[in-house]
Design an enzyme around this catalytic site. Structure first.
Site, PDB file in Angstrom:
ATOM      1  N   LYS A 128      -2.583 -48.332 -49.663  1.00 31.18           N
ATOM      2  CA  LYS A 128      -1.675 -48.941 -50.630  1.00 31.18           C
ATOM      3  C   LYS A 128      -2.152 -50.329 -51.035  1.00 31.18           C
ATOM      4  CE  LYS A 128       1.929 -46.072 -48.750  1.00 31.18           C
ATOM      5  NZ  LYS A 128       1.199 -45.590 -47.562  1.00 31.18           N
TER       6      LYS A 128
ATOM      7  N   TYR B 108       1.341 -51.584 -42.741  1.00 30.64           N
ATOM      8  CA  TYR B 108       1.666 -50.903 -41.491  1.00 30.64           C
ATOM      9  C   TYR B 108       0.972 -51.588 -40.309  1.00 30.64           C
ATOM     10  CZ  TYR B 108       3.139 -47.117 -44.636  1.00 30.64           C
ATOM     11  OH  TYR B 108       3.732 -46.375 -45.621  1.00 30.64           O
TER      12      TYR B 108
ATOM     13  N   ASP C  10      -2.258 -40.973 -44.438  1.00 27.56           N
ATOM     14  CA  ASP C  10      -1.709 -42.013 -45.301  1.00 27.56           C
ATOM     15  C   ASP C  10      -1.467 -43.268 -44.487  1.00 27.56           C
ATOM     16  OD1 ASP C  10      -0.330 -42.898 -47.888  1.00 27.56           O
ATOM     17  OD2 ASP C  10       1.215 -43.261 -46.372  1.00 27.56           O
TER      18      ASP C  10
ATOM     19  N   PHE D 126      12.856 -37.166 -42.623  1.00 23.49           N
ATOM     20  CA  PHE D 126      13.910 -37.255 -41.618  1.00 23.49           C
ATOM     21  C   PHE D 126      14.854 -38.426 -41.885  1.00 23.49           C
ATOM     22  CE2 PHE D 126      10.402 -35.365 -38.851  1.00 23.49           C
ATOM     23  CZ  PHE D 126      10.846 -34.067 -39.030  1.00 23.49           C
TER      24      PHE D 126
END
Length: 344
Positions: free
Chosen positions: A87, A61, A56, A248
């Site tokens: 995306k 990013y 992904d 997390f």
């Protein structure tokens, strides 16, 4: 029940399979700190060697860096052997003669910036033409012959504040969803949905478009079960699979004694206290907190798979070990009885 990272999980509506563990690439773009090119490549190689076949990424990013990195790994592989999601909603651009960029939008609470991203500026645009351009740009950056899933990135009121209605109208009335439907109908993508941190955005989008799969970050974790009551049942009812990220919660659940980041910012005292309580309960059963965190979303049938982020090959291998570690049912029962997680 024990799982393997390489286990295949079907996405019913999209007609493809994802490995139970997916590799997210945001950290490789310089999230929180720079990541050297050799380390980024080694992390991706380690994911492939571990049997992970879902990758992904996003234009955001590293401002394009991570799509280049992902393509560099996958271009030489058989396209039928992996699934890639990226995306739409942000275009990468730059100033040049005759083009003046609008003022940079204020950073929202989920946006930490990039320490060694590429030299581009992001511009939010969810309109039909922008969605189609974003698809073309991602094909160019990755160099891949296919993109399996497109997620509409960071649409929602928390992200956009006063500009939410403007962007939502571009996605709905402005043809953004229509562009995604056209790409799917043409066989250029297998499916689409949202990639967000906000439950309500997905709930709203399911009333506007025929979604296949959504990426939900940070809202179905040991610390944040806010997706449990409304979103998960509706996703299950509609057969909209959830790719669960942010397991997390930005680091605190990797170890409560380690980095105290929660939802991309410093963790408040009550979150630190809950993380410590979770860690103590896990220790009673000989289970690392991180192993419980990475496996927790897989307990719900709406979950398609879990996507993790890592900055190095060692972190990838550690995540795989946590994901594959057997966890006794007694731990989940204990966490439920202590009121630390919602009942399955």
């Amino acid at each position: 029940m024990s799982m393997k990272a390489s286990d295949k999980r079907p996405l019913k509506r999209a007609g493809i399979e994802l490995t139970a563990l997916g590799m997210g690439t945001a950290p490789l773009g310089g999230l929180y700190a720079p990541v050297a090119l050799a380390d980024a490549r080694a992390a991706l190689d380690a994911a492939w060697e571990a049997g992970i076949r879902h990758f992904d990424t996003a234009p955001m990013y590293g401002l394009g860096r991570c799509e280049h990195l992902t393509g560099g790994l996958l271009r030489e592989e058989d396209p039928s052997s992996f699934a890639v999601s990226t995306k739409v909603g942000r275009l990468m651009t730059f100033e040049r003669p005759g083009r003046t960029l609008p003022p940079e939008p204020p950073k929202n609470e989920f946006d930490s910036g990039w320490h060694n991203g590429l030299s581009f500026r992001e511009v939010f645009d969810y309109s039909r033409d922008a969605i189609l351009r974003s698809y073309d740009d991602s094909r160019q950056r990755t160099g891949l012959s296919k993109l399996d899933i497109l997620f509409v990135h960071d649409i929602g009121r928390v992200t956009h504040g006063a500009l939410h209605d403007h962007h939502w109208n571009a996605l709905t009335k402005g043809g953004g969803f229509r562009a995604l439907e056209e790409l799917r109908a043409a066989g250029l993508i297998a499916g689409f949905g949202l990639g967000v941190n906000e439950n309500q955005a997905i709930l709203d989008a399911m009333e506007e478009a025929d979604l296949d799969v959504c990426l939900l970050a940070g809202r179905y974790t040991l610390l944040d079960g806010s997706a449990t009551d409304a979103l998960l049942p509706k996703a299950l009812e509609r057969d909209v699979a959830l790719v669960v990220g942010g397991v997390f919660n930005s680091g605190i659940l990797a170890s409560s004694s380690g980095r105290k980041k929660y939802n991309y910012v410093d963790a408040p005292a009550e979150i630190v206290a809950k993380a410590e309580a979770l860690e103590a309960a896990c220790a009673e059963h000989g289970v690392p907190l991180a192993a419980a965190a990475i496996q927790f979303p897989m307990r719900h049938p709406a979950t398609g798979n879990v996507v993790i982020g890592a900055r190095s090959a060692a972190q990838v291998r550690q995540n795989v070990e946590w994901f594959e570690q057997p966890i006794p049912d007694a731990l989940w029962t204990s966490l439920e009885n202590k009121g630390l997680i919602p009942s399955a």
